[in-house]
Each structure stands twice: as structure tokens, then as C-alpha cells.
Design an enzyme around this catalytic site. Structure first.
Site, PDB file in Angstrom:
ATOM      1  N   LYS A  96       0.856  -1.188   0.000  1.00  0.00           N
ATOM      2  CA  LYS A  96       0.000   0.000   0.000  1.00  0.00           C
ATOM      3  C   LYS A  96       0.894   1.240   0.000  1.00  0.00           C
ATOM      4  CE  LYS A  96      -4.102  -1.883   2.243  1.00  0.00           C
ATOM      5  NZ  LYS A  96      -3.761  -3.278   1.909  1.00  0.00           N
ATOM      6  N   ASP A 130      -1.745  -2.147  -4.080  1.00  0.00           N
ATOM      7  CA  ASP A 130      -3.144  -2.209  -3.629  1.00  0.00           C
ATOM      8  C   ASP A 130      -3.788  -0.853  -3.867  1.00  0.00           C
ATOM      9  OD1 ASP A 130      -2.739  -4.759  -2.687  1.00  0.00           O
ATOM     10  OD2 ASP A 130      -2.851  -4.245  -0.567  1.00  0.00           O
ATOM     11  N   ARG A 178      -5.346  -6.444 -10.830  1.00  0.00           N
ATOM     12  CA  ARG A 178      -6.271  -7.157  -9.936  1.00  0.00           C
ATOM     13  C   ARG A 178      -7.594  -6.394  -9.981  1.00  0.00           C
ATOM     14  NH1 ARG A 178      -4.822  -6.236  -4.105  1.00  0.00           N
ATOM     15  NH2 ARG A 178      -2.996  -7.446  -4.630  1.00  0.00           N
ATOM     16  N   ARG A 282      -8.570  -0.674  11.514  1.00  0.00           N
ATOM     17  CA  ARG A 282      -8.755   0.399  10.524  1.00  0.00           C
ATOM     18  C   ARG A 282      -9.623  -0.088   9.369  1.00  0.00           C
ATOM     19  NH1 ARG A 282      -6.872   5.199  10.677  1.00  0.00           N
ATOM     20  NH2 ARG A 282      -5.698   5.669  12.535  1.00  0.00           N
TER      21      ARG A 282
END
Ligand code: FDA
Length: 323
Positions: A96, A130, A178, A282
Site C-alpha cells: 500500500k 493495492d 487485480r 482500521r
């Protein structure tokens, strides 16, 4: 206090975080987190490889607001790349950008990402960025586009709930992608809210990339979508080396094993790291409805009841304090 704020404060609570790190694995977190350190995750990946599954490994990190922590995250990912190569594992990396400093400084974050992609490129290891919430989307795409000018081992994620997803998939039609439904709470101005609309868009995006694009990772636990994709790839003779199904570690293991048995490529998204507790809290803050699915995967009934009572007491305590 909104549910989101409750999960955020739970994620930042030092005592709960320490308790989770001490007892969470025993209570069941090990069902969805593949380890707390490099050695443990490598062992999990080896076992998954032996079962015919490839892996995309994600080092979990807390919300990074200082350069030292972002640099530490980068070093951990570099060590992971080295280990994948030296142990000859069938695995790549998911990361990320926010973990590498996106919220601190754009150039600092880009340099970290570039170092990781360049290092992985030497070993021909793929890096997937991501996709986080929409506030990070534009920069993430720009980073990917910029890095793709020099490296081919990089791709990203398209979220089907976003209205702009069709345009984005066209821009990235030559990339390994993805495709997911989307995990964050986004406003209706930019994202479909209705499950049926998201599912329809999801299927259209998957079909588009399978038919026109490069490698497609179909990331879902939804058996209806998976069945549709199976039908589509058979019907249009899509070669099995141009796509894979992706599922999260520990989720729908029955379905994961069945797909491998049927001869479909299956890649498991394998998260690990000491800081798994705040990362999951989170995630729940973003989308509290994930709690139901998550607890189904993690805990047995008895533990669930204990946790529900403990969480209830904690929340009640906070609410009463505010009065
Ligand atoms: P969804 O939650 O819509 O469920 C549909 C149906 O499937 C359910 O009604 C049920 O019947 C069945 N089902 C689903 N999960 C089940 C379970 N655990 N057990 C039993 N039945 C179940 N998001 C994002 O925004 N950015 C990203 O980068 C990623 N990356 C990513 C990687 C991978 C490998 C996965 C699997 C997912 C992501 N996601 C993501 C998350 C994604 O956007 C989405 O939020 C979740 O996958 C949930 O949607 P599903 O398509 O899995 O099914």
C-alpha cells in the site's frame, strides 16, 4: 460517536493493541494473518505453494505518519523480496503506497516505491500496488504509470464500485491488474452503493480485461462471480496462464482448494506483520459490515461471545465517558 470513530479509537488503543499482540493469535487471528515475522510468513507461503497455490504477500503496517516507520516498512519489503528469490517461492508482493509515506511526502513515497520495484525487477518479482480509498487513487495511478515507463513488473487494482473504473481499466489495459469490488466507504457521487450495480460492473470489468488485456487477477470470495468467470473463460477459450483467482488467506479455504483441484490458478493474498491488530481495526472502521465476515473467518462461537461482550463493554464505557 460513529462506529467508524469507535474502530479508529480501538485501533489506536495501546492496551488493546498489546493485548491483541499477546493473545490475539491464540484467540484466532492466526486464521487470517500468516505470521508476525518474516520467518513465519515464509513458512506459511511454502505450505500454500505445496498445495498448488501461489501467493501475494503483504506486510501489514500501521497508518504511517513518519519517515522512519515508512523507511522501516521499505526495508522489510526489500528483505521479503530477497527471501522470495533465495527460497525460490511462487510469490509476489502486494503493498500500500500509504505505508511507504504517501501521506508524508509525495517524492519521499515515490523514491521508496521506485527502490522496491527496481529491486524486485532484478529478480523478476511482480509488485502489485493495492488500491486504497479514493483520496489516494489518483496518485497511486500516477506512480504506477510513471514506474511502468522503466519497469514491467508492476501493476495495480481496479475497484468495480467506482464510476470511473471503466475508463481506468482502459488506461491500464496493457497492465497486469487485480480487479475487486472495492473495500472502502465512498460517497454515491463517485461510487455505486447497490450490490447488484457493483456486481454487474465487476463482471463487465473482468470480462473486458480477460478479453482485451494482459494478466487478470479476479479477487473475490463470491462464488456467483467465480462461477460466472469459469463459464466465461471456458466459453471464450481464455488460456489459464492469463488469469488467476485471488482470495484472502484463511477465507473460504474450501473454495480455494476446490478451485485448485479443478485446475484453476489460485493466488492467496497473505498478510503478515506484528501490527496486524491496528490494520484490521482500521479496515473495520472503513467498512463496519466487514465485521461479520471477518469474525466468521477468525473466531469460534465461544470466543465470539466473549469478544462481543468485551467490545460492548468498551464501547459503552467510551459512550458514557462522553456524556
Ligand atoms: P462479497 O463480500 O461481496 O460477498 C458476496 C457473497 O459471497 C456473500 O454474500 C457470500 O455469499 C459469499 N462470501 C463472501 N465472502 C465469504 C466468506 N468469507 N465466507 C463465506 N461466503 C462468503 N479492495 C480494495 O478496495 N483494494 C484492494 O487493493 C483490494 N485487494 C483485495 C485483494 C484480494 C485478494 C481480495 C480477495 C480482496 C481485495 N479487496 C480489495 C477487497 C474487495 O474489494 C472486497 O471488499 C472483498 O473481497 C469483499 O467482496 P467479495 O467480492 O469477496 O464478496
Amino acid at each position: 460517536m460513529a462506529l467508524r470513530d469507535i474502530f479508529i479509537s480501538l485501533s489506536e488503543n495501546e492496551a488493546l493493541s498489546t493485548a491483541a499482540q499477546n493473545y490475539g493469535f491464540k484467540l484466532g487471528a492466526k486464521n487470517i494473518v500468516a505470521g508476525t515475522n518474516l520467518q513465519e510468513v515464509l513458512e506459511s507461503v511454502r505450505k500454500l505453494n505445496e498445495q498448488g497455490m501461489s501467493c501475494t504477500i503483504n506486510h501489514l503496517g500501521k497508518f504511517v505518519t513518519d519517515e522512519a516507520t515508512a523507511t522501516q516498512a521499505k526495508e522489510e519489503i526489500l528483505a521479503l523480496i530477497e527471501a522470495i528469490h533465495s527460497e525460490n517461492l511462487n510469490a509476489h508482493i502486494s503493498l500500500k503506497p500509504s505505508q511507504l509515506g504517501l501521506s508524508i511526502d509525495i517524492d519521499f513515497c515515490y523514491d521508496n516505491l521506485r527502490e522496491i520495484v527496481e529491486y524486485a525487477n532484478e529478480y523478476d518479482i511482480f509488485i502489485s500496488f493495492d488500491m486504497e480509498d479514493s483520496s489516494h487513487l489518483q496518485l497511486t495511478f500516477e506512480f504506477v504509470e510513471e514506474l511502468q515507463k522503466s519497469f514491467s513488473n508492476i501493476g495495480t487494482v481496479i475497484q468495480a464500485y467506482l464510476h470511473r473504473a471503466q475508463e481506468d481499466i482502459e488506461s491500464f489495459k496493457d497492465s497486469r491488474l487485480r480487479i475487486v469490488k472495492g473495500a472502502y466507504k465512498e460517497p454515491e457521487e463517485i461510487a455505486y452503493q447497490d450490490k447488484l450495480e457493483i456486481d454487474i460492473n465487476f463482471i463487465e470489468l473482468i470480462e473486458y480485461h480477460l478479453a482485451h488485456g494482459h494478466f487478470t487477477s479476479i479477487a473475490t470470495h463470491d462464488h456467483n462471480i467465480i462461477n460466472h468467470v469459469k463459464y466465461f473463460v471456458e466459453e471464450y477459450n481464455i488460456p489459464k496462464d492469463t488469469f488467476e483467482f485471488q482470495m484472502l488467506y484463511g477465507y473460504r479455504k474450501d473454495l480455494q482448494q476446490a478451485l485448485v483441484k479443478e485446475g484453476y490458478p489460485l493466488c492467496v493474498y497473505v498478510p503478515y506483520g506484528e501490527d496486524w491488530y491496528s490494520d484490521f481495526m482500521r479496515g473495520l472502521a472503513e467498512r463496519p459490515q466487514n465485521l461479520n465476515i471477518l469474525t466468521k473467518q477468525v473466531f469460534n462461537k465461544k470466543t465470539n461471545t466473549v469478544l462481543a461482550v468485551a467490545a460492548g463493554a468498551f464501547v459503552l464505557g467510551r459512550l458514557t465517558k462522553r456524556k
